[in-house]
Motif scaffolding. Structure first.
Motif, PDB file in Angstrom:
ATOM      1  N   GLU A   1       0.835  -1.214   0.000  1.00 39.14           N
ATOM      2  CA  GLU A   1       0.000   0.000   0.000  1.00 39.14           C
ATOM      3  C   GLU A   1       0.862   1.253   0.000  1.00 39.14           C
ATOM      4  N   ILE A   2       2.165   1.079  -0.006  1.00 37.47           N
ATOM      5  CA  ILE A   2       3.102   2.201   0.146  1.00 37.47           C
ATOM      6  C   ILE A   2       3.727   2.544  -1.204  1.00 37.47           C
ATOM      7  N   ILE A   3       3.887   3.864  -1.458  1.00 34.30           N
ATOM      8  CA  ILE A   3       4.673   4.262  -2.620  1.00 34.30           C
ATOM      9  C   ILE A   3       5.917   4.989  -2.116  1.00 34.30           C
ATOM     10  N   ASN A   4       6.976   4.811  -2.838  1.00 35.94           N
ATOM     11  CA  ASN A   4       8.259   5.351  -2.420  1.00 35.94           C
ATOM     12  C   ASN A   4       8.644   6.423  -3.431  1.00 35.94           C
TER      13      ASN A   4
ATOM     14  N   LEU B   1      -4.709   7.173  -9.977  1.00 38.72           N
ATOM     15  CA  LEU B   1      -3.944   8.297  -9.425  1.00 38.72           C
ATOM     16  C   LEU B   1      -2.701   8.525 -10.298  1.00 38.72           C
ATOM     17  N   LEU B   2      -2.501   9.757 -10.711  1.00 38.50           N
ATOM     18  CA  LEU B   2      -1.325  10.084 -11.541  1.00 38.50           C
ATOM     19  C   LEU B   2      -0.492  11.126 -10.810  1.00 38.50           C
ATOM     20  N   LEU B   3       0.774  10.796 -10.583  1.00 39.32           N
ATOM     21  CA  LEU B   3       1.633  11.643  -9.751  1.00 39.32           C
ATOM     22  C   LEU B   3       2.898  12.064 -10.482  1.00 39.32           C
ATOM     23  N   GLY B   4       3.261  13.335 -10.354  1.00 39.55           N
ATOM     24  CA  GLY B   4       4.579  13.781 -10.787  1.00 39.55           C
ATOM     25  C   GLY B   4       5.570  13.339  -9.722  1.00 39.55           C
ATOM     26  N   THR B   5       6.419  12.358 -10.053  1.00 43.31           N
ATOM     27  CA  THR B   5       7.325  11.792  -9.044  1.00 43.31           C
ATOM     28  C   THR B   5       8.762  12.288  -9.202  1.00 43.31           C
ATOM     29  N   GLY B   6       9.057  12.872 -10.361  1.00 48.22           N
ATOM     30  CA  GLY B   6      10.412  13.375 -10.585  1.00 48.22           C
ATOM     31  C   GLY B   6      10.656  14.612  -9.715  1.00 48.22           C
ATOM     32  N   GLU B   7      11.904  14.826  -9.331  1.00 49.39           N
ATOM     33  CA  GLU B   7      12.211  15.938  -8.432  1.00 49.39           C
ATOM     34  C   GLU B   7      12.381  17.246  -9.206  1.00 49.39           C
TER      35      GLU B   7
ATOM     36  N   GLY C   1      12.554  24.221  -8.636  1.00 48.49           N
ATOM     37  CA  GLY C   1      11.819  25.314  -9.264  1.00 48.49           C
ATOM     38  C   GLY C   1      10.440  24.806  -9.688  1.00 48.49           C
ATOM     39  N   VAL C   2       9.547  25.752  -9.966  1.00 48.88           N
ATOM     40  CA  VAL C   2       8.191  25.343 -10.371  1.00 48.88           C
ATOM     41  C   VAL C   2       8.198  24.931 -11.842  1.00 48.88           C
ATOM     42  N   HIS C   3       8.397  23.640 -12.058  1.00 51.73           N
ATOM     43  CA  HIS C   3       8.426  23.067 -13.408  1.00 51.73           C
ATOM     44  C   HIS C   3       7.783  21.693 -13.352  1.00 51.73           C
ATOM     45  N   PRO C   4       7.310  21.195 -14.508  1.00 48.41           N
ATOM     46  CA  PRO C   4       6.760  19.836 -14.499  1.00 48.41           C
ATOM     47  C   PRO C   4       7.855  18.795 -14.269  1.00 48.41           C
TER      48      PRO C   4
ATOM     49  N   ALA D   1       9.534  15.487  -5.115  1.00 51.22           N
ATOM     50  CA  ALA D   1       8.600  15.172  -6.216  1.00 51.22           C
ATOM     51  C   ALA D   1       7.628  16.334  -6.418  1.00 51.22           C
ATOM     52  N   THR D   2       7.298  16.609  -7.678  1.00 51.41           N
ATOM     53  CA  THR D   2       6.432  17.765  -7.971  1.00 51.41           C
ATOM     54  C   THR D   2       5.010  17.600  -7.423  1.00 51.41           C
ATOM     55  N   CYS D   3       4.564  16.335  -7.264  1.00 47.62           N
ATOM     56  CA  CYS D   3       3.201  16.143  -6.724  1.00 47.62           C
ATOM     57  C   CYS D   3       3.114  16.642  -5.290  1.00 47.62           C
TER      58      CYS D   3
END
Ligand SMILES: Cc1ncc(COP(=O)(O)O)c(C=O)c1O
Length: 339
Positions: free
Chosen positions: A38-41, A127-133, A136-139, A46-48
């Motif tokens: 149930e855990i995401i790492n 669920l869709l998450l921006g996971t990349g670090e 600055g405010v960028h995708p 991450a941007t989310c």
């Protein structure tokens, strides 16, 4: 799952066996992964987590009287997530991938689909998450698309009944040119306080007017609004409400029943002219409205004089449910059947 009291399930999270995941890296979607965790790492930058670059969907799977499992208009949920993705610069999950992952997670958790007689269903949460670090405010440049499921109880435990709503003039859920048309978490964060105040005051949900003029009806919490008068189904046209798949379907059913449909701005004052009204969405299908109270002005719009749902709302509700359950012919091809 004999241990469940299917008839008394809440709308809450219950652990199931599996969820499905797919990562977007180097510009493409990878393989579908099955997880029992149930855990995401994810990265702490991450941007989310920082910039709200995330979105979700919500739909239900039903065990039907013929023993089959059905999901309703799943391609529309995929299309709405794609629209949301374009709105906040995330990669689009292709419809085929969305549908394949949904079918897979349902099959993997088949024992958690409540029996037809319980009125309960299996809620599906993509669920869709921006996971990349990013600092600055960028995708992000990496994303995780995940789907989990959880059994949920029926919305109407004591039968189809009316609810009262509170107009909250001192809160906005979304700006006219903001993210209200997308299913992003930030819209829901913006609604938490107004929702709590409405609940604490004894209402089913908060009711929003348009943010710019505070004149027209927007949404009823996490549901769209419709009113019925003169054999016409009237629903708001607005740039800040979520395009509800239930509402879209109700408009078609209203046409099928020989009614007219109007999508237009609805001034608050017009509320007193409706013969019936309701909140529409996946959770309740239709939650008929008893009255709507403007908390600031004190004005009350009594829609149901006897406190009961109106006949047209009930007809639309029954027709919709019968199609979802495969009881009536699915003439518009809305269901996906999972054998
Ligand atoms: C803000 C909002 N409006 C409307 C709806 C109803 O949409 P749907 O009928 O697709 O469930 C929802 C639920 O998803 C919602 O969160």
């Amino acid at each position: 799952m004999d241990s469940f009291d299917w008839g008394n399930l809440p709308f809450g999270y219950i652990k199931t066996n599996y969820n499905v995941r797919c990562y977007w890296r180097n510009g493409e979607w990878g393989e579908i992964e099955v997880s029992s965790s149930e855990i995401i790492n994810i990265h702490m930058a991450a941007t989310c987590l920082h910039y709200g670059q995330e979105a979700f969907e919500g739909q239900k799977a039903f065990r039907c009287p013929d023993g089959k499992i059905r999901i309703f208009r799943i391609e529309e949920n995929a299309a709405r997530l794609q629209s949301t993705s374009r709105g906040i610069l995330m990669p689009e999950v292709p419809t085929e991938l969305f549908v394949e992952m949904t079918k897979k997670v349902i099959k993997l958790n088949e024992e958690f689909i409540p029996p037809y007689e319980s009125g309960a269903s299996l809620y599906i949460r993509p669920l869709l998450l921006g996971t990349g670090e990013q600092v600055g405010v960028h995708p992000a440049d990496e994303y995780l698309f995940l789907i989990f499921v959880t059994p949920v109880g029926p919305y109407f435990k004591g039968g189809f009944a009316t609810n009262d709503y509170a107009i909250v003039r001192n809160f906005d859920r979304a700006a006219p040119l903001g993210t209200g048309i997308y299913k992003v978490g930030g819209n829901y964060a913006a609604s938490l306080l107004a929702n709590k105040l409405a609940h604490d005051a004894g209402y089913a949900s908060e009711f929003y007017l348009d943010a710019k003029e505070k004149k027209y009806i927007d949404e009823c919490g996490a549901a769209n609004f419709f009113g019925i008068k003169n054999n016409t189904y009237v629903t708001p046209e607005s740039t800040s409400i979520l395009p509800s798949i239930t509402n879209m379907s109700m408009q078609q059913l209203a046409i099928d029943l020989g009614m007219k449909v109007e999508r237009r701005q609805i001034p608050e004052d017009e509320l007193e002219t409706f013969e019936e009204a309701g909140a529409v969405g996946t959770a309740a299908v239709i939650s008929p409205i008893g009255k709507i109270v403007d908390l600031q002005s004190g004005k009350e719009y009594v829609i149901s004089k006897d406190g009961k749902p109106g006949p047209i709302s009930e007809k639309l509700y029954n027709k919709f449910r019968n199609i979802q359950y495969g009881i009536e012919p699915d003439i518009h091809g809305w269901n996906t059947v999972i054998d």
